[in-house]
Design a protein around this motif. Structure first.
Motif: not given
Lengths: 447, 502
Positions: B83, B87, B90-91, B93-94, B116-117, B120, B485-486, B493, B502
């Motif tokens: 999940e 998520w 989703g952040q 896109l697009p 279910h995703w 979107m 770095h970020p 991640l 999942g």
């Protein structure tokens, strides 16, 4: 812990810039110490100050405290620590240091002392002063009712079509005058009428809104003749509040309450959080408010189960409640309470309307139903082929259709006599929350 | 509220228009309830409305009806992403910069987006990406897309009918689609319709041949050199220049053979350069520009020669003089026009990549001092990034092992398309140990970002963290590394999430 995920952290953030700043802090290199003991999370963050900032977080209800000078709550340090947790950083499980355990102890003690204080007898306020204040308020409210009388007659004479064309200052002016008359419930109804004028079915909405207002005014004037429970409901609807301190002295209902939805809306400068709880066949609605940038006192997430004692406000049917005592947070439960079909929902709503004519919506678990899209709107069809509409503004139709996979779902939501607004759905043994991600409707698996 | 309900509709129209009558008909009250008039007509109407609303709503019961039949989607073919990963998708896109990498990683980890995703994803992910990674969307995507007309993906064959009879815009779209699927057949379509195309049609359709160019397109391109529209001629020249075996290339080489001659004496090469005296019709047809543009620092005739050199694949020189690139470059430098011609050679090598030539030119550029640092840096980066991935990496590694000016490092970081672990480590070490940061010699944020998005994450993070631990708080090197770095952290991640179940 599986309860916490990035979506919950995002919802806690007071604004997007706080979240961005939190992401900058969410690196272990910025923290001198972090640790966790059961539901208590803490850390020391190296900031721009001379000594590190001490952050403490209670994972049960998202309360936090940080020693930084920021006025936002939760501050970026608390959010950053939560992000660390959610992204899987290694947080050792050790004994809590003094600053964290003291905060936790103080919180529990405050809650306990508050409960004890309610139980203990307190000096009753001066009855004469109270009686005078109440009489004054009653006369002010009567002025407000008279104002509404005149306005209603005028508006109805002009016709709903003209009412629809009224501009914003008219409605806000009327609402402000009612607030001045100490009848905030009536003021809120007037504001809702202003919104109804913009809905697609404005004629019906306006007529029903006015009719309810008329009945409420008439009922208030006949308060002594009404049964006590209904009288209490009418008073609450007009705007009298029931003081929370007296409520907390009462005996509550203790049980394993499952959180079914927790939604936040913004009304002007007021943030309103509505949390539905369910335990066996009982339902409770918790309302939390926060003004401006203040944080909400606590936030829960769907599926969470609380071992709590809940007291109801007076009303018919009893609906709004307070959490008197939160004993523990148990492992999340993915199953919804027993579902009913559309016919049962309608007859239940009808029966409740008979005892409270102003009832607007009831919590319902509808199922098993099958979602489908018809001309851009989502409908729910039950096993007998009966159809329930969703509201115009409902956008999660396609995600529900996808989730159902051609089969049936159980859905928790609010039924208002004409449409059903889904809030959480269960399928395949999992619970899903209907949320927004960057303005897009999505389903997020929560349990 | 059912609109067939006459009393309710009557109430609605009464109130909408405004009350004129002083009493309302008794039929508006619900059956079984005796009328309760109020002090004024508006009160009465509202009471009647409330009574009717209550009885209707309380008594309303939905009708039973047919139960619809719906198909079920096929079950997932692969494991689902967790999940948190969905998520993050989703952040992004697009069109977040890391979106293509997410999709590639998901495909590599053999994962699929949970159903279910999908709405979107189908709504927000650009169609090109959806078609490129069908397994990440899963077999349920087609089922879901079929239910919503807005998500119809054109999985149909490019239609010849639309080609024959549609508007210009539609025909361009069909042509592009066919050129993706079956390039030779697309060209055949265009060849057949060529005589009947309007000039505007020719100008719009011909450039679409640039995709999936191959040697088989040559005859058509050659004929297009004589076309009346300038756009067509320009595109034809541009395409022919990319085909090293074509008659076009051979013509140019023939011109050069006459102009540049050389002899090998005792393992050293001497070149004699003769400048062309004029540009004849045939050369102009082949795209040699007669008028020298402003800013080019050489004579007209030298400019014509440099164009010819820029068009010729470098292989020609190695084969003709049977020598290594370095030898040829040395010989070229000794002639009068060596400098300008070296730039043309760089252009030629960028167009027709060759690892040996790229390397030789890069090394010369590193040592050279003549052109500005910026220009040299750009040329080096162009040479490196035009090579295929493996060769690009080995050349990059070789260059990064030397001490480099920051500007050159910046351009390499910006243009590099693939980074091996070794190259990544060398680049970070170079950023850390460089000493010369000043106003003119700097690493740009854009360069650092491109690098951070494409470099090898697993190799980078340990080195990066070690480097950050060593550096002082306000050094410019620390500034560079902190920008990386970020992004590396987010990519790591992302990777981790996609490996979780999942």
């Amino acid at each position: 812990m599986s309860d916490w995920n990035s979506q919950r952290v995002e919802q806690l953030a007071p604004d997007p810039s706080a979240l961005k700043a939190a992401q900058g802090v969410a690196k272990l290199t910025k923290w001198r110490t972090v640790g966790r003991e059961d539901q208590l999370l803490w850390g020391e963050c190296l900031g721009s100050g001379s000594s590190p900032y001490q952050v403490r977080i209670d994972l049960t209800d998202a309360a936090s405290k940080c020693s930084c000078p920021s006025r936002k709550l939760p501050c970026k340090h608390a959010l950053g620590l939560l992000l660390l947790l959610v992204n899987g950083a290694k947080i050792p499980g050790t004994q809590a240091p003094a600053f964290a355990s003291e905060w936790h102890a103080a919180r529990t003690q405050r809650a306990a002392s508050r409960a004890a204080k309610q139980a203990a007898p307190e000096t009753p306020p001066d009855p004469e002063l109270q009686a005078r204040r109440m009489a004054k308020r009653e006369s002010r409210i009567e002025e407000g009712l008279a104002l509404l009388d005149t306005n209603l007659r005028d508006l109805l004479d002009q016709g709903l079509a003209t009412v629809r064309g009224k501009d914003e200052p008219f409605w806000s002016g009327l609402s402000a005058r009612l607030t001045d008359c100490q009848a905030p419930g009536l003021a809120r109804r007037v504001r809702q009428l202003a919104d109804a004028a913009n809905a697609p079915d404005w004629q019906e909405q306006l007529l029903i809104g006015f009719a309810r207002l008329r009945l409420l005014i008439d009922a208030y004037r006949r308060l002594p003749h009404l049964p006590p429970a209904l009288a209490a409901e009418v008073r609450t609807l007009v705007g009298w509040t029931q003081p929370q301190e007296t409520l907390l002295t009462r005996e509550g209902l203790r049980g394993h309450w499952q959180v079914l939805s927790c939604r936040q809306t913004q009304e002007d400068h007021l943030k309103v959080q509505r949390t539905w709880l369910s335990c066996k066949q009982e339902w409770a609605l918790i309302l939390d408010f926060a003004v401006g940038n203040q944080p909400l006192p606590r936030s829960f997430f769907p599926g969470q189960v609380l071992d709590a004692e809940v007291v109801y406000f007076e009303g018919v049917p009893p609906c709004r409640a307070l959490v008197k005592q939160l004993h523990a947070s148990l492992s999340p439960q993915a199953r919804l309470p027993a579902a009913i079909d559309i016919l049962t929902a309608q007859s239940r709503f009808g029966a409740l309307l008979a005892i409270n004519p102003w009832l607007e919506r009831i919590p319902v678990v509808l199922g098993p139903v099958f979602p489908r899209m018809q001309e851009g709107r989502c409908q729910l069809v039950d096993a007998a082929g009966r159809v329930a509409q969703t509201p115009h503004r409902f956008r999660h139709g396609w995600p529900l259709v996808a989730l159902a996979q051609g089969g049936l779902l159980e859905i928790f939501g609010e039924w208002d006599g004409q449409s059903f607004e889904p809030m959480a759905a269960a399928a395949g043994g999992r619970l899903y929350n209907l949320v927004q991600l960057r303005d897009m409707p999505v389903l997020a698996k929560v349990a | 509220m059912s609109t067939a309900n006459a009393p309710w509709t009557q109430l609605l129209s009464l109130t909408t228009l405004g009350l004129r009558a002083s009493s309302i008909p008794d039929t508006l009250w619900p059956e079984g309830l005796s009328p309760l008039p109020g002090p004024s007509p508006s009160d009465t109407v509202l009471r009647a409305a409330m009574a009717r609303y209550l009885t209707q709503t309380a008594g309303e019961r939905a009708q039973a009806g047919p139960v619809p039949e719906v198909s079920s989607p096929p079950p997932p073919a692969r494991r689902l992403v967790c999940e948190a990963a969905a998520w993050r998708l989703g952040q992004m896109l697009p069109n977040h910069a890391l979106l293509p990498e997410w999709l590639l990683l998901a495909e590599r980890e053999q994962r699929e987006v949970p159903i279910h995703w999908l709405p979107m994803v189908l709504e927000q992910l650009p169609l090109a990406q959806q078609l490129r990674h069908p397994q990440v969307l899963g077999p349920a995507a087609a089922w879901l897309a079929a239910l919503n007309p807005q998500w119809q993906r054109s999985a149909t064959e490019p239609s010849e009918e639309i080609w024959n009879s549609g508007s210009l815009q539609e025909r361009c779209a069909e042509f592009t689609r066919l050129r993706e699927k079956d390039p030779p057949r697309a060209r055949e379509w265009l060849e057949q319709s060529w005589p009947t195309e309007t000039p505007e049609g020719r100008a719009k359709l011909f450039p679409l041949l640039r995709a999936h160019l191959s040697a088989a397109d040559e005859p058509f391109l050659e004929r297009a050199l004589d076309d009346s529209r300038k756009e067509v001629r320009t595109v034809a020249i541009e395409c022919l220049r990319q085909l090293p075996e074509s008659a076009y290339a051979l013509r140019n080489q023939a011109r050069l053979t006459a102009l540049i001659t050389g002899e090998i004496k005792k393992r050293s090469l001497t070149l004699q350069i003769e400048l062309p005296t004029q540009v004849d019709r045939a050369a102009q047809r082949d795209g040699i520009v007669v008028r020298r543009p402003v800013g080019v620092k050489m004579g007209d005739r030298a400019y014509w020669l440099s164009q010819l050199v820029a068009l010729t694949p470098p292989r020609y020189w190695s084969e003709r003089f049977q020598c290594e690139p370095e030898v040829f470059l040395d010989a070229l430098a000794k002639t009068d026009h060596g400098e300008g011609l070296q730039s043309s050679l760089i252009e030629a090598v960028a167009r027709h990549p060759d690892p040996k030539w790229s390397r030789a030119l890069c090394l010369r550029l590193l040592e050279g001092t003549r052109d500005s640092l910026w220009e040299r840096a750009n040329q080096i980066a162009q040479l490196v990034s035009s090579l295929p991935p493996e060769q690009e990496q080995s050349l990059a590694v070789e260059l990064l092992s030397r001490p480099l000016d920051l500007t050159i490092l910046d351009r390499l970081l910006d243009h590099g398309r693939t980074w091996s672990p070794k190259g990544t480590v060398l680049a970070i070490t170079a950023l850390k140990s460089t000493r010369q940061a000043n106003n003119r010699n700097w690493v740009s944020g854009g360069g650092l970002q491109s690098f951070a998005h494409r470099a090898d994450v697993d190799a980078a993070l340990p080195v990066l963290e070690a480097a950050l631990a060593d550096l002082a708080a306000d050094s410019p090197q620390r500034g560079f590394l902190e920008q990386l770095h970020p992004i590396f952290h987010e990519r790591a991640l992302m990777r981790q999430e996609l490996q979780t179940d999942g």
